[in-house]
Design an enzyme around this catalytic site. Sequence first.
Site, PDB file in Angstrom:
ATOM      1  N   HIS A 264     107.541   7.796  51.348  1.00  0.00           N
ATOM      2  CA  HIS A 264     107.502   9.222  51.005  1.00  0.00           C
ATOM      3  C   HIS A 264     106.913  10.034  52.159  1.00  0.00           C
ATOM      4  CE1 HIS A 264     106.630   7.238  46.899  1.00  0.00           C
ATOM      5  NE2 HIS A 264     107.926   7.215  47.148  1.00  0.00           N
TER       6      HIS A 264
ATOM      7  N   ASP B 187     107.304  15.785  47.056  1.00  0.00           N
ATOM      8  CA  ASP B 187     108.324  14.772  46.785  1.00  0.00           C
ATOM      9  C   ASP B 187     108.417  14.566  45.277  1.00  0.00           C
ATOM     10  OD1 ASP B 187     106.720  12.572  45.823  1.00  0.00           O
ATOM     11  OD2 ASP B 187     106.076  12.224  47.874  1.00  0.00           O
TER      12      ASP B 187
ATOM     13  N   GLN C 180     109.335   0.157  63.698  1.00  0.00           N
ATOM     14  CA  GLN C 180     110.728  -0.034  63.259  1.00  0.00           C
ATOM     15  C   GLN C 180     111.762   0.823  63.993  1.00  0.00           C
ATOM     16  OE1 GLN C 180     111.512  -1.149  59.210  1.00  0.00           O
ATOM     17  NE2 GLN C 180     112.890   0.588  58.977  1.00  0.00           N
TER      18      GLN C 180
ATOM     19  N   HIS D  63     115.304  -4.263  53.359  1.00  0.00           N
ATOM     20  CA  HIS D  63     115.173  -4.204  51.894  1.00  0.00           C
ATOM     21  C   HIS D  63     115.925  -2.991  51.332  1.00  0.00           C
ATOM     22  CE1 HIS D  63     112.572  -0.972  52.870  1.00  0.00           C
ATOM     23  NE2 HIS D  63     111.890  -0.973  51.760  1.00  0.00           N
TER      24      HIS D  63
ATOM     25  N   TRP E 183     115.356   3.799  51.419  1.00  0.00           N
ATOM     26  CA  TRP E 183     116.259   4.834  51.957  1.00  0.00           C
ATOM     27  C   TRP E 183     115.909   5.202  53.402  1.00  0.00           C
ATOM     28  CZ3 TRP E 183     120.939   5.720  51.209  1.00  0.00           C
ATOM     29  CH2 TRP E 183     121.560   6.906  51.621  1.00  0.00           C
ATOM     30  N   ASN E 184     114.600   5.240  53.724  1.00  0.00           N
ATOM     31  CA  ASN E 184     114.239   5.578  55.114  1.00  0.00           C
ATOM     32  C   ASN E 184     114.757   4.518  56.069  1.00  0.00           C
ATOM     33  OD1 ASN E 184     112.466   7.990  54.803  1.00  0.00           O
ATOM     34  ND2 ASN E 184     111.473   6.551  53.420  1.00  0.00           N
ATOM     35  N   SER E 185     114.558   3.262  55.708  1.00  0.00           N
ATOM     36  CA  SER E 185     115.039   2.181  56.574  1.00  0.00           C
ATOM     37  C   SER E 185     116.553   2.279  56.729  1.00  0.00           C
ATOM     38  CB  SER E 185     114.666   0.817  55.990  1.00  0.00           C
ATOM     39  OG  SER E 185     113.265   0.689  55.974  1.00  0.00           O
TER      40      SER E 185
ATOM     41  N   GLU F 176     114.706   1.456  43.906  1.00  0.00           N
ATOM     42  CA  GLU F 176     116.143   1.782  43.828  1.00  0.00           C
ATOM     43  C   GLU F 176     116.941   1.049  44.905  1.00  0.00           C
ATOM     44  OE1 GLU F 176     114.251   3.217  45.865  1.00  0.00           O
ATOM     45  OE2 GLU F 176     115.418   4.291  47.362  1.00  0.00           O
ATOM     46  N   GLN F 177     116.329   0.023  45.539  1.00  0.00           N
ATOM     47  CA  GLN F 177     116.972  -0.601  46.709  1.00  0.00           C
ATOM     48  C   GLN F 177     118.290  -1.312  46.388  1.00  0.00           C
ATOM     49  OE1 GLN F 177     113.553  -2.847  47.774  1.00  0.00           O
ATOM     50  NE2 GLN F 177     112.390  -0.987  48.203  1.00  0.00           N
TER      51      GLN F 177
HETATM   52  N1  UDP Z   1     108.179   0.650  58.609  1.00  0.00           N
HETATM   53  C1  UDP Z   1     107.778   0.406  59.911  1.00  0.00           C
HETATM   54  N2  UDP Z   1     107.456  -0.863  60.264  1.00  0.00           N
HETATM   55  C2  UDP Z   1     107.504  -1.914  59.398  1.00  0.00           C
HETATM   56  C3  UDP Z   1     107.937  -1.653  58.088  1.00  0.00           C
HETATM   57  C4  UDP Z   1     108.276  -0.356  57.725  1.00  0.00           C
HETATM   58  O1  UDP Z   1     107.701   1.320  60.751  1.00  0.00           O
HETATM   59  O2  UDP Z   1     107.194  -3.038  59.797  1.00  0.00           O
HETATM   60  C5  UDP Z   1     108.523   2.042  58.224  1.00  0.00           C
HETATM   61  C6  UDP Z   1     110.014   2.267  58.301  1.00  0.00           C
HETATM   62  O3  UDP Z   1     110.381   2.648  59.619  1.00  0.00           O
HETATM   63  C7  UDP Z   1     110.250   3.350  57.261  1.00  0.00           C
HETATM   64  C8  UDP Z   1     109.134   3.128  56.249  1.00  0.00           C
HETATM   65  O4  UDP Z   1     108.165   2.299  56.882  1.00  0.00           O
HETATM   66  O5  UDP Z   1     110.108   4.624  57.855  1.00  0.00           O
HETATM   67  C9  UDP Z   1     109.622   2.426  54.999  1.00  0.00           C
HETATM   68  O6  UDP Z   1     110.316   3.306  54.193  1.00  0.00           O
HETATM   69  P1  UDP Z   1     111.509   2.845  53.252  1.00  0.00           P
HETATM   70  O7  UDP Z   1     111.968   4.044  52.501  1.00  0.00           O
HETATM   71  O8  UDP Z   1     112.534   2.146  54.021  1.00  0.00           O
HETATM   72  O9  UDP Z   1     110.895   1.773  52.283  1.00  0.00           O
HETATM   73  P2  UDP Z   1     109.606   1.720  51.339  1.00  0.00           P
HETATM   74  O10 UDP Z   1     108.490   1.373  52.204  1.00  0.00           O
HETATM   75  O11 UDP Z   1     109.466   3.050  50.685  1.00  0.00           O
HETATM   76  O12 UDP Z   1     109.931   0.626  50.383  1.00  0.00           O
END
Ligand code: UDP
Length: 480
Positions: free
Chosen positions: A25, A121, A358, A373, A376-378, A397-398
């Site tokens: 978020h 959010d 990442q 996984h 949405w950000n990934s 929601e993945q």
């Molecule tokens: N992320 C990162 N390094 C890691 C794991 C995650 O920088 O080793 C960052 C990734 O770039 C993204 C966020 O953490 O911006 C994860 O958001 P996402 O919506 O993909 O998944 P959530 O963490 O909400 O399950």
Amino acid sequence: MVVSAESETATKPHVAVVASPGMGHIVPLFELAKRLVTHHGLRVSFLNITTEASTAQTQLLHSPDLPSGLDVVDLPPVDLSTIVSEDALVLTRLCINVDESFRCLKSVLLKLGKPNAVVIDLFCTQALEVCEELSIPLYSFCTTSSAFLAFSLYLPTMDREIEGEYVDLPEAVQLPGCSRVRIEDLLDQVRDRKNDDYKWFLYHVSRLPKAAGILINTWEDLEPVALRAIRENPTYQEIPIPQIYPVGPLIKDTEPLTASVVDCLAWLDKQPTDSVIFIALGSGGTLSTQQLTEFAWGLERSRQRFLWVVRLPSDIACDSASFFGAGYEANGWKEYLPEGFLERTKEVGLVVSSWAPQVAVLSHPSTGAFVSHCGWNSSLESIMCGVPMIGWPLYSEQRMNATMLMEDVGVLTKPVVEPGQETIGRLEIERLMRTAIEGEKGKASRRKAKELKESARKALSTGGTSYESLSCLTKQWEAY
Ligand code: UDP
């Protein structure tokens, strides 16, 4: 007349942005905040919920090179120990944290001189009443896909019309005017209507239509069908839904330059183009001990190059510990890898503990595929870097995202899983890794990802759909 820098800042429209805990978020809302400042000339106060802030969150929000005009305002920490039980589900814990942290929201907004607008959010809708009282328009920023927004907006109707559990429905849920959601893809929070996570989720999505507008981290050309359905389908019109603004993809553009970042990038520099599989499961994703073992064997057998973010297995560390502890390095993870794995793979692989930069990894030319996984950000980061994905959905929601990215978008492949199978075996993992780098399917997904990267860049640049959407909003805010 000479206008001082200070008074010029004071006359700029001022927006407060606040995200619920969790990097998923915080990252997109912080990017939105930066973009409003750098591309649209606004002043932004980013309200930071400091309670249970992860290491990664603190590093990101307190990075020394924030653009001028963007201030991070720390909300006072709150004591959750007596109001949230240790075994509370992740969303419940998060929502109670927001509830408690927002006790000071009214006074903070007043102290900030009543911003022109507040952007939250999905899990911060408690701000609605305060904003109403202060006559500040409140906007929600949906940090997931339009398909997920369509599902969320439809959930209160499902809650009224469907008896029993959704997981017992005989067939997929048909969203009005758009996709069907398979029962097995339903997000965790709606799989048991009796638990607190469902109640919190329903509470927030029911309040979503009260926002003055909904921003969403997607762009018109990625999800045209879902966006049209939300805007035009009679079921959604009846709710009614406020104006939708696709403003994405907004992704992290920089990573704090720590020693581990430098190591990862130096290692990638030595690998051939499109050859490395990056494996990272979001801010809190973990594998079971058994799955971790199978994954390691499959990876080793595939003989592909890899950069793997490893964490303590899910049966050892509790879910919320890894979610709220993003970036925290827990000791002892090495002993869950097969004996001798690190030594045998040291020529082709780099294993890092807990967290990798990442976006920097995905944008490196050596990275050729991403085991994700499907947060949405990934997913957006992968697309923006033109890297195809191997879907390894875990929670939230993945599973919906993975299906959509595979079937509608064509940038993702998934492992073959037999019904009822809990662990994916080493042979399937070996096959997947090889196909992703060497196979035709992998190459086709890579081509598609590169096409979408261009489409995303266009949407964000001046005159593009997402740029104009945000521009239109900022003009409205200037007028308040
Ligand atoms: N992320 C990162 N390094 C890691 C794991 C995650 O920088 O080793 C960052 C990734 O770039 C993204 C966020 O953490 O911006 C994860 O958001 P996402 O919506 O993909 O998944 P959530 O963490 O909400 O399950």
